[in-house]
Design a protein around this motif. Structure first.
Motif, PDB file in Angstrom:
ATOM      1  N   UNK A   1       0.861  -1.189   0.000  1.00 26.96           N
ATOM      2  CA  UNK A   1       0.000   0.000   0.000  1.00 26.96           C
ATOM      3  C   UNK A   1       0.895   1.237   0.000  1.00 26.96           C
ATOM      4  N   UNK A   2       1.348   1.631  -1.181  1.00 26.06           N
ATOM      5  CA  UNK A   2       2.257   2.773  -1.278  1.00 26.06           C
ATOM      6  C   UNK A   2       3.580   2.472  -0.602  1.00 26.06           C
ATOM      7  N   UNK A   3       3.991   3.339   0.320  1.00 22.24           N
ATOM      8  CA  UNK A   3       5.242   3.140   1.055  1.00 22.24           C
ATOM      9  C   UNK A   3       5.032   2.339   2.340  1.00 22.24           C
ATOM     10  N   UNK A   4       4.035   1.504   2.310  1.00 20.85           N
ATOM     11  CA  UNK A   4       3.679   0.681   3.469  1.00 20.85           C
ATOM     12  C   UNK A   4       3.387  -0.730   2.965  1.00 20.85           C
ATOM     13  N   UNK A   5       3.793  -1.723   3.741  1.00 17.50           N
ATOM     14  CA  UNK A   5       3.515  -3.101   3.355  1.00 17.50           C
ATOM     15  C   UNK A   5       3.185  -3.924   4.592  1.00 17.50           C
ATOM     16  N   UNK A   6       2.196  -4.789   4.469  1.00 17.17           N
ATOM     17  CA  UNK A   6       1.790  -5.687   5.542  1.00 17.17           C
ATOM     18  C   UNK A   6       2.206  -7.099   5.150  1.00 17.17           C
ATOM     19  N   UNK A   7       2.928  -7.768   6.044  1.00 17.60           N
ATOM     20  CA  UNK A   7       3.444  -9.104   5.762  1.00 17.60           C
ATOM     21  C   UNK A   7       2.839 -10.102   6.738  1.00 17.60           C
ATOM     22  N   UNK A   8       2.080 -11.060   6.229  1.00 19.58           N
ATOM     23  CA  UNK A   8       1.469 -12.068   7.080  1.00 19.58           C
ATOM     24  C   UNK A   8       2.482 -13.065   7.589  1.00 19.58           C
ATOM     25  N   UNK A   9       2.359 -13.417   8.867  1.00 21.85           N
ATOM     26  CA  UNK A   9       3.306 -14.349   9.470  1.00 21.85           C
ATOM     27  C   UNK A   9       2.633 -15.137  10.580  1.00 21.85           C
TER      28      UNK A   9
ATOM     29  N   UNK B   1      13.917  -0.998   4.578  1.00 21.59           N
ATOM     30  CA  UNK B   1      15.233  -0.405   4.825  1.00 21.59           C
ATOM     31  C   UNK B   1      15.171   1.118   4.826  1.00 21.59           C
ATOM     32  N   UNK B   2      14.152   1.666   4.172  1.00 18.89           N
ATOM     33  CA  UNK B   2      14.007   3.119   4.123  1.00 18.89           C
ATOM     34  C   UNK B   2      13.135   3.643   5.258  1.00 18.89           C
TER      35      UNK B   2
ATOM     36  N   UNK C   1       6.332   2.112   6.207  1.00 18.35           N
ATOM     37  CA  UNK C   1       6.975   1.046   6.959  1.00 18.35           C
ATOM     38  C   UNK C   1       6.462  -0.332   6.599  1.00 18.35           C
ATOM     39  N   UNK C   2       7.151  -1.342   7.150  1.00 15.49           N
ATOM     40  CA  UNK C   2       6.788  -2.742   6.959  1.00 15.49           C
ATOM     41  C   UNK C   2       6.210  -3.262   8.271  1.00 15.49           C
ATOM     42  N   UNK C   3       5.018  -3.861   8.198  1.00 19.11           N
ATOM     43  CA  UNK C   3       4.323  -4.322   9.397  1.00 19.11           C
ATOM     44  C   UNK C   3       4.094  -5.832   9.314  1.00 19.11           C
ATOM     45  N   UNK C   4       4.789  -6.578  10.184  1.00 19.74           N
ATOM     46  CA  UNK C   4       4.580  -8.013  10.271  1.00 19.74           C
ATOM     47  C   UNK C   4       3.415  -8.273  11.220  1.00 19.74           C
TER      48      UNK C   4
END
Length: 244
Positions: A23-31, A52-53, A215-218
């Motif tokens: 979602x743009x400069x944001x990503x959700x990662x399922x875990x 990393x950014x 950001x990246x959200x696990x």
């Protein structure tokens, strides 16, 4: 029945069994908690460009569950997005005690509440920093009483049950009733009061990360399913093993 070779082949073909949402400069990662993170090399590189950014965030309080095995830069982890969410909560809303009845075996409530010399109620008060979502806030008697009353049904009075001694038998019975009402087989319909309280918290948590800018959200893959429900403009990659 699938052969082991077929299963392995399918796993290799999957880009992200637990799902990924950009979602743009944001990503959700399922875990899945405490399980290795499975992602294709291509997805890892795309996620790293954002993480990393803008940084990486893990769920809950378990820094030990940071998924470093995929090659993400551990020094870029900002911490727990749950900790950031807690800062937005005022006071001590009773629904945030829902974790008493959540994953009771995995989260060790059955051990933490075992204290035969006192009541289950007093044991919860004594172990509040281990069993409550808001571990760094002081729980008072009235808030716990309100939560137990709000979870109760016509045939299950949690406030009365909490007066029993916190023996192994009584604690297991108390938690079994709470967990079964919170997460029955048809839990997605939230038919019981305890489940409705849990859903209220989960909706607030999901809305929080949905509104984050970068950001990246696990998160557990079930969260990704809920994010799709909250925002139908989002699309998920993979997700074959996400909770549906």
């Amino acid at each position: 029945m699938k052969t082991f070779k077929q299963f392995i082949s399918e796993q290799k073909k999957s880009e992200a069994p637990r799902g990924v949402i950009f979602d743009g400069n944001k990503v959700f990662v399922g875990k899945e908690h405490m399980e290795p993170l499975v992602l294709s090399d291509e997805l890892v590189e795309k996620i790293k460009e954002i993480g990393d950014k803008y940084g990486y965030w893990y769920e809950g309080s378990g820094g030990g569950d940071v998924p470093t095995t995929t090659g993400f830069n551990k020094s870029k982890y900002e911490g727990s997005w749950d900790h950031e969410f807690k800062k937005t909560i005022n006071g001590y809303p009773p629904e945030y005690l829902y974790t008493i009845f959540a994953n009771t075996k995995v989260n060790h409530q059955r051990d933490n509440l075992l204290n035969p010399s006192i009541s289950i109620f007093d044991s919860i008060m004594k172990a509040q920093k281990k069993v409550s979502y808001l571990k760094n806030r002081e729980l008072d008697d009235s808030t716990l009483k309100k939560f137990l009353s709000m979870c109760s049904e016509k045939d299950v009075d949690f406030l009365k049950l909490s007066e029993l001694p916190a023996t192994k038998e009584n604690v297991n019975m108390f938690l079994d009733k709470g967990e079964s009402l919170s997460w029955p087989k048809n839990w997605k319909e939230y038919p019981n009061k305890a489940g409705k309280l849990a859903k209220k918290v989960e909706d607030a948590r999901n809305t929080f990360i949905l509104n984050r800018k970068t950001g990246v959200y696990f998160a557990g893959s079930g969260h990704l399913i809920e994010l799709l429900r909250l925002d139908d403009s989002l699309k998920m990659i993979g997700g074959e093993k996400a909770e549906k």
